[in-house]
Design an enzyme around this catalytic site. Structure first.
Site, PDB file in Angstrom:
ATOM      1  N   SER A  28       0.830  -1.207   0.000  1.00 11.98           N
ATOM      2  CA  SER A  28       0.000   0.000   0.000  1.00 11.98           C
ATOM      3  C   SER A  28       0.864   1.257   0.000  1.00 11.98           C
ATOM      4  CB  SER A  28      -0.892   0.015   1.243  1.00 11.98           C
ATOM      5  OG  SER A  28      -1.775  -1.076   1.227  1.00 11.98           O
ATOM      6  N   GLN A  66       0.202   6.817  -7.138  1.00 16.48           N
ATOM      7  CA  GLN A  66      -1.014   7.378  -6.562  1.00 16.48           C
ATOM      8  C   GLN A  66      -0.897   8.896  -6.645  1.00 16.48           C
ATOM      9  OE1 GLN A  66      -1.807   7.822  -2.211  1.00 16.48           O
ATOM     10  NE2 GLN A  66      -3.269   6.150  -2.545  1.00 16.48           N
ATOM     11  N   TYR A  95      -8.369  14.804   2.101  1.00 13.38           N
ATOM     12  CA  TYR A  95      -7.659  15.634   1.133  1.00 13.38           C
ATOM     13  C   TYR A  95      -8.673  16.266   0.171  1.00 13.38           C
ATOM     14  CZ  TYR A  95      -3.594  13.240   3.057  1.00 13.38           C
ATOM     15  OH  TYR A  95      -2.638  12.747   3.915  1.00 13.38           O
TER      16      TYR A  95
END
Length: 201
Positions: free
Chosen positions: A3, A81, A162
């Protein structure tokens, strides 16, 4: 799958030897798929001054080196990402005060509404349509750079409070225009960004 792990170890958004070793080691360790940490699409999209970015050619070259290493030396795939900190930006690295605003060297924050993410965080400015167009274009440019770097996959970050997450949540999106109110309206800007990124690939 490894991750995304925020390492807060970049300089001016540039991933360095630390990131090569960090991600390379995970790939050598047998992971099938690695994710980079949230990589920011503009200088004012960062959480902290030490976050990685993909808004210029130097950063793209550094990421391309890491991708090439993983592909050449391991069977692993590597994904990037992309994200924007929005109301959680311009803070210290966690070990110097998590979510503590920078005393100096910070940048103006934007968000769907004038709501601070926490009592510690600075109050952001509500985004205009012009801000939305600029941010969408920044995501598109970062997407094009990521594709050129050779990443196997791209993930759009829409969580953790975010920017895009702040649009989705009714707690942080109090807009009265087409981008607030119902869930469909709150999803409108994140989906605009997502659609523009898909079209750019």
């Amino acid at each position: 799958v490894v991750s995304p792990m925020a390492m807060y170890s970049a300089t001016d958004g540039l991933p360095g030897e630390f990131h090569l070793v960090h991600l390379g080691t995970r790939a050598h360790g047998g992971a099938a798929l690695l994710f980079t940490e949230m990589t920011c699409v503009a200088p004012d999209a960062r959480i902290t001054p030490a976050c990685t970015g993909l808004w210029n050619d130097a950063q793209a070259a550094a990421w391309a080196r890491i991708v090439e290493y993983v592909h050449r030396h391991t069977p692993a795939k590597i994904a990037i990402q992309l994200g924007h900190a929005g109301p959680k930006g311009a803070t210290h690295v966690p070990w110097e005060g998590e979510n503590e605003p920078l005393a100096e060297g910070g940048w103006p924050l934007i968000a769907p509404s004038e709501i601070a993410w926490s009592p510690k965080n600075a109050v952001p400015r509500p985004m205009t349509r012009g801000d939305m167009d600029r941010v969408r274009a920044e995501f598109v440019q970062a997407t094009k750079r990521a594709a050129a770097c050779g990443f196997d996959m791209l993930e759009l970050h829409c969580a953790h409070g975010y920017l895009l997450s702040a649009f989705i949540s009714p707690l942080t999106n109090r807009r009265t225009d087409d981008y607030g109110g119902s869930l469909g309206n709150r999803l409108r800007f994140p989906l605009e960004v997502f659609g523009a990124m898909r079209a750019a690939c």
